[in-house]
Design a protein around this motif. Structure first.
Motif, PDB file in Angstrom:
ATOM      1  N   VAL A   6      37.146  33.888  47.444  1.00 33.34           N
ATOM      2  CA  VAL A   6      38.526  34.378  46.807  1.00 33.34           C
ATOM      3  C   VAL A   6      37.825  35.396  45.866  1.00 33.34           C
ATOM      4  N   PHE A   7      38.165  36.996  45.956  1.00 39.69           N
ATOM      5  CA  PHE A   7      37.664  37.719  44.908  1.00 39.69           C
ATOM      6  C   PHE A   7      38.524  39.049  45.132  1.00 39.69           C
ATOM      7  N   LYS A   8      38.269  39.814  44.078  1.00 44.82           N
ATOM      8  CA  LYS A   8      39.141  41.135  43.964  1.00 44.82           C
ATOM      9  C   LYS A   8      40.447  40.607  43.967  1.00 44.82           C
ATOM     10  N   VAL A   9      40.719  39.781  42.952  1.00 41.99           N
ATOM     11  CA  VAL A   9      42.128  39.225  42.657  1.00 41.99           C
ATOM     12  C   VAL A   9      42.809  40.327  41.665  1.00 41.99           C
ATOM     13  N   SER A  10      44.133  40.590  42.243  1.00 37.51           N
ATOM     14  CA  SER A  10      44.831  41.426  41.353  1.00 37.51           C
ATOM     15  C   SER A  10      45.696  40.957  40.157  1.00 37.51           C
ATOM     16  N   ILE A  60      51.376  36.425  42.581  1.00 39.49           N
ATOM     17  CA  ILE A  60      49.880  36.210  42.957  1.00 39.49           C
ATOM     18  C   ILE A  60      49.163  37.601  43.315  1.00 39.49           C
ATOM     19  N   GLY A  61      49.758  38.320  43.750  1.00 40.22           N
ATOM     20  CA  GLY A  61      49.252  39.722  43.757  1.00 40.22           C
ATOM     21  C   GLY A  61      48.417  39.649  45.219  1.00 40.22           C
ATOM     22  N   SER A  62      47.373  40.489  45.091  1.00 40.40           N
ATOM     23  CA  SER A  62      46.348  40.578  46.313  1.00 40.40           C
ATOM     24  C   SER A  62      44.954  40.233  46.198  1.00 40.40           C
TER      25      SER A  62
END
Length: 67
Positions: A6-10, A60-62
């Motif tokens: 899980v990465f590029k979490v906004s 939670i975002g993206s």
């Protein structure tokens, strides 16, 4: 079991809470707002369990999830 990244979490704080709720003993924080999850299923199913899909949760975002 599959390992998911899980990465590029906004929204990192929201994701941290979602991971603690959905995968309390199956995730590992890699730092820099990136995590790995050990679970059965597909990336779509992991996304659903985290609350990213099908209806996005603004707290939670993206993020990007892949196995």
């Amino acid at each position: 079991m599959t390992i998911f990244v899980v990465f590029k979490v906004s929204q990192p704080e929201g994701m941290r809470a979602a991971l603690a709720n959905a995968f309390p003993n199956e995730h590992l924080d890699l730092g820099d707002n990136e995590w790995i999850i050990s679970a059965r299923g597909t990336a779509q199913e992991i996304s659903n369990r985290l609350g990213l899909t099908p209806e996005p949760n603004p707290s939670i975002g993206s993020a990007i999830i892949f196995s």
